[in-house]
Design an enzyme around this catalytic site. Structure first.
Site, PDB file in Angstrom:
ATOM      1  NE  ARG A  35      -1.363   7.916  14.239  1.00 40.41           N
ATOM      2  CZ  ARG A  35      -2.576   7.447  14.132  1.00 40.41           C
ATOM      3  NH1 ARG A  35      -2.936   6.387  14.833  1.00 40.41           N
ATOM      4  NH2 ARG A  35      -3.456   8.022  13.361  1.00 40.41           N
ATOM      5  CE  LYS A 196     -19.812   8.182   2.925  1.00 37.86           C
ATOM      6  NZ  LYS A 196     -19.884   7.720   4.321  1.00 37.86           N
ATOM      7  N   GLY A 346      -4.758  10.322   6.454  1.00 38.91           N
ATOM      8  CA  GLY A 346      -3.887   9.157   6.307  1.00 38.91           C
ATOM      9  C   GLY A 346      -3.652   8.760   4.859  1.00 38.91           C
ATOM     10  N   GLY A 369      -9.556  12.454  11.693  1.00 40.39           N
ATOM     11  CA  GLY A 369     -10.782  13.130  12.123  1.00 40.39           C
ATOM     12  C   GLY A 369     -10.493  14.449  12.826  1.00 40.39           C
TER      13      GLY A 369
HETATM   14  P1  AMP Z   1     -11.515   9.474   2.062  1.00 39.18           P
HETATM   15  O1  AMP Z   1     -11.296   8.554   3.234  1.00 39.18           O
HETATM   16  O2  AMP Z   1     -12.889  10.014   1.955  1.00 39.18           O
HETATM   17  O3  AMP Z   1     -10.436  10.557   1.969  1.00 39.18           O
HETATM   18  O4  AMP Z   1     -11.378   8.565   0.788  1.00 39.18           O
HETATM   19  C1  AMP Z   1     -10.193   7.987   0.372  1.00 39.18           C
HETATM   20  C2  AMP Z   1     -10.509   6.864  -0.550  1.00 39.18           C
HETATM   21  O5  AMP Z   1     -11.199   7.349  -1.667  1.00 39.18           O
HETATM   22  C3  AMP Z   1      -9.273   6.189  -1.058  1.00 39.18           C
HETATM   23  O6  AMP Z   1      -9.328   4.834  -0.700  1.00 39.18           O
HETATM   24  C4  AMP Z   1      -9.377   6.359  -2.574  1.00 39.18           C
HETATM   25  O7  AMP Z   1      -8.924   5.253  -3.270  1.00 39.18           O
HETATM   26  C5  AMP Z   1     -10.853   6.539  -2.768  1.00 39.18           C
HETATM   27  N1  AMP Z   1     -11.161   7.180  -4.067  1.00 39.18           N
HETATM   28  C6  AMP Z   1     -10.579   8.262  -4.595  1.00 39.18           C
HETATM   29  N2  AMP Z   1     -11.076   8.526  -5.808  1.00 39.18           N
HETATM   30  C7  AMP Z   1     -12.006   7.591  -6.067  1.00 39.18           C
HETATM   31  C8  AMP Z   1     -12.878   7.332  -7.163  1.00 39.18           C
HETATM   32  N3  AMP Z   1     -12.880   8.113  -8.251  1.00 39.18           N
HETATM   33  N4  AMP Z   1     -13.724   6.289  -7.053  1.00 39.18           N
HETATM   34  C9  AMP Z   1     -13.725   5.509  -5.964  1.00 39.18           C
HETATM   35  N5  AMP Z   1     -12.927   5.696  -4.891  1.00 39.18           N
HETATM   36  C10 AMP Z   1     -12.071   6.719  -4.946  1.00 39.18           C
END
Ligand code: AMP
Length: 390
Positions: A35, A196, A346, A369
């Site tokens: 950063r 999510k 990130g 975000g």
């Molecule tokens: P996000 O912040 O929503 O982009 O989520 C990122 C996180 O989702 C990372 O820590 C990944 O390890 C997790 N992730 C990705 N695929 C899976 C999965 N199939 N099951 C559980 N966590 C996951």
């Protein structure tokens, strides 16, 4: 119209630059410099021209109180080294002592102490904004990561200036993300992953009309697979979004967008258990934690055809080596496609670095975000406040 720093009159002026130096610090040491390094082009451009370069940032969440734990002192030392000239850390970001330091010719670079030591910062207090604005003649915002929040040192104080604009880092973000929304090269593919669905709905809705293909992996894919009637075992799912996922699948079909979901998986009984290769349907005891080889090939085909690619969210639990093959394969496919590639978030930036291909990505977006809100089509207050009449 938003001007960039190169279009501003900064010669002999006091220039205030809002940056995002919210870096991780452990035992007084900065553990990740990205950063700070990414703002150097802006600071180096201003330095020889300006009378005074005033740099301001937030760091962590000190909750509106002075707290030495969140002091920018380690950043001062790092910045001094990187810029190769003395940098003073002001004891605060407003007040008579700061004004006196701004008035002195030396040193030329003044780093203000954490703006979040004042609760007025996050409240976007107009009086506080005015006191910050009184320190300078020109305002430059280079803090894309903070652009989605209307705070005093971002949106608030920008309104007090006529001579204002985007730093070079912010401009780069606006150029790449703006092109992606306004006139993407075709075929345009988006790869979305991460935990999510709910975090990504806005992005999917806004991008859908512009996309040729949408590749969904990671935890969020299971909500879509469930909507398609596939067995997902104990995989991550948002039950309250299954209906919405079904609507999005139908919408993609109507609009002739290729929506690709995993057709096989690397699963396990738990995150700390051994990986098992499974087909499309996941047995009841297992959870899907990465995409399988058939999916890698399926996704790879769509990625190869694309001329522009947006990627946000890992397609598996990539932090664990056992479940990182899918994300690494996607990273390699993205750079090998030769498409204009924009990687946001990130985790995803960390994943492409881990795969050793970070330098071959066209643009690594620095905002979390802020990037998502921009891609949702929202106006970001920190950016809107930089608008000036032509
Ligand atoms: P996000 O912040 O929503 O982009 O989520 C990122 C996180 O989702 C990372 O820590 C990944 O390890 C997790 N992730 C990705 N695929 C899976 C999965 N199939 N099951 C559980 N966590 C996951």
């Amino acid at each position: 119209m938003i001007r960039d720093v190169k279009q501003l009159d900064i010669d002999g002026k006091r220039v205030f630059v809002r940056v995002d130096f919210n870096v991780p610090i452990e035992n007084g040491e900065i553990t990740e410099m990205h950063r700070i390094e990414s703002t150097l082009p802006t600071l180096r451009y201003i330095l020889p021209k300006a009378k005074k370069l005033i740099v301001a940032s937030h760091l962590g969440r000190p909750g509106g109180k002075k707290n030495p734990e969140y002091s920018l002192a380690p950043v001062r030392a790092a910045l001094e080294k990187l810029l190769g000239c003395p940098v003073t850390l002001a004891p605060d970001c407003i007040g008579p002592e700061v004004e006196a330091l701004v008035g002195q010719a030396d040193p030329k670079v003044l780093l203000l102490e954490n703006v979040r030591f004042h609760k007025e910062e996050e409240k976007n207090d107009p009086e506080f904004s005015k006191r910050l604005a009184a320190l300078a003649d020109v305002y430059v915002n280079d803090a894309f990561g903070a652009a989605h929040r209307a705070h005093a040192s971002t949106a608030g104080m920008a309104k007090c200036f006529t001579e204002k604009g985007a730093g070079l880092l912010l401009k780069k973000e606006l150029d790449y993300l703006g092109t992606l929304l306004a006139s993407p090269e075709r075929p345009f593919a988006a790869i979305l992953g991460g935990a999510k669905v709910s975090d990504k709905i806005g992005v999917i809705n806004n991008l859908m009309p512009k996309l040729d293909s949408l590749l969904i992996g990671g935890g969020m894919a299971y909500t879509f697979l469930k909507a398609n009637g596939v067995s997902i075992g104990r995989s991550l799912v948002e039950e309250d979004r299954v209906e919405l996922a079904r609507d999005l699948i139908a919408k993609a079909k109507q609009s002739n967008i290729a929506l690709l979901l995993p057709v096989d998986h690397v699963a396990a009984e738990g995150r700390d258990k051994d990986p098992v290769a499974v087909g499309e349907n996941i047995p009841p005891k297992l959870m899907g934690l990465d995409i399988g080889p058939k999916t890698i090939a399926l996704f790879g085909g769509a990625i190869k055809k694309a001329r522009m690619i947006l990627w946000n969210g890992p397609v598996g639990l990539f932090e664990d080596e056992k479940f990182s093959a899918g994300t690494k394969a996607v990273a390699r496919a993205v750079v090998e496609s030769g498409a204009v590639s924009i990687v946001a978030g990130g985790d995803t930036v960390a994943a492409v670095e881990q795969a050793g291909v970070g330098e071959r990505i066209t643009h690594l977006s620095t905002g979390g975000g802020a990037t998502l809100e921009f891609l949702e089509g929202k106006k970001l207050p920190g950016i809107e406040a930089l608008e000036v009449a032509r």
